[in-house]
Design an enzyme around this catalytic site. Structure first.
Site, PDB file in Angstrom:
ATOM      1  N   SER A 109      38.212  42.803  39.268  1.00 34.84           N
ATOM      2  CA  SER A 109      38.936  43.799  38.767  1.00 34.84           C
ATOM      3  C   SER A 109      38.728  44.105  37.418  1.00 34.84           C
ATOM      4  O   SER A 109      38.798  42.993  36.710  1.00 34.84           O
ATOM      5  CB  SER A 109      40.497  44.269  39.210  1.00 34.84           C
ATOM      6  N   TYR A 162      48.406  40.521  39.361  1.00 37.96           N
ATOM      7  CA  TYR A 162      47.187  41.014  39.961  1.00 37.96           C
ATOM      8  C   TYR A 162      46.135  40.755  38.852  1.00 37.96           C
ATOM      9  O   TYR A 162      45.084  40.001  39.393  1.00 37.96           O
ATOM     10  CB  TYR A 162      47.298  42.418  40.286  1.00 37.96           C
TER      11      TYR A 162
END
Length: 264
Positions: free
Chosen positions: A140, A153
């Protein structure tokens, strides 16, 4: 240009969003796709949308279950004999400030977004090396820059990226290739399923997610880069691509940009 006709491509997190869009794109180019996620009914719906639907395999799977992953690989070998590509796409996002997040939630994020990906890769590694195949880690942009509300995350996705780099360094001479993909905002259900601080799903779509590029556009751009043998692939809007670039050349400037941004 790499070709994928008749390649066996295993995609996790394939029941919707990015995984579904990639599966449809791969099938359109003649690949044999193995679809994995926890919900079999959703996988079947995806399979029926794909070219030559009968040539693809649905394998329901919880990637955190090592025994189930081993059984899944056995089933793939029974059907196709080997795996050419593994797309580590399954994941779980976060929407909570660090001070509001429990350690149990931190651990759950790392279990899904890091440890499970490593273990599945190890399980499939022998067949992938034998085929001189490809492993793709869907990280990401958050794993490159670190943003508000995504502390664990971001950390897990950064760890996945670095582990992939090490795997490439160790096994590059075998013919195995390793690619890291860094999505920016993509219009999927990722924010709806994202964990809040106490581990419950957020249950709603972020504005940034709702106004982002489609999963189909993301899949087209990602697949084009993979077929050109690119191994560092950032796919997102201008702001995400700018942040990824600045992260490499001016971390201090990036920090100032992130502090001023309104990320949620």
């Amino acid at each position: 240009m790499t070709t994928i006709t008749n390649k066996v491509i295993w995609i996790t997190g394939a029941s919707g969003g990015i995984g579904e869009a990639l599966a449809i794109q791969f099938a359109a180019l003649g690949a044999k796709v193995v679809l994995s996620a926890r919900r079999e009914d959703a996988l079947e719906q995806v399979r029926l949308k794909m070219n030559n639907a009968d040539s693809h395999l649905c394998l329901p799977l919880d990637i955190t279950d090592t025994s189930a992953c081993e059984t899944a690989l056995t089933a793939i070998k029974a059907q196709y004999g080997h795996v050419d590509w593994l797309i580590n796409n399954a994941g779980l996002s976060q929407r909570a400030l660090i001070v509001d997040t429990t350690i149990e939630t931190d651990r759950r994020l790392f279990e899904v977004d890091f440890f499970a990906q490593l273990q599945l890769t190890r399980i499939a590694l022998d067949t992938l090396v034998a085929q001189k195949g490809k492993i793709v880690f869907v990280s990401s942009v958050a794993g490159l820059v670190g943003t508000q509300y995504r502390g664990s995350y971001s950390a897990a996705k950064a760890a996945l990226h670095m582990w992939g780099n090490s795997l490439r360094a160790e096994l590059g001479d075998t013919g195995l290739t390793v690619a890291n993909v860094f999505p920016g905002f993509v219009k999927t259900d990722v924010s709806i399923n994202a964990l809040t601080g106490d581990g419950k799903p957020l249950g709603e779509m972020d504005n940034a997610q709702a106004n982002a590029m489609s999963a189909q556009e993301f899949a087209q751009k990602t697949l084009a880069a993979l077929l050109k043998d690119k191994n560092y692939i950032v796919v997102g809007g201008f702001k995400e691509r700018l942040a990824a670039w600045v992260s490499r050349f001016s971390p201090e400037l990036l920090y100032k940009m992130i502090r001023k941004s309104k990320v949620r």
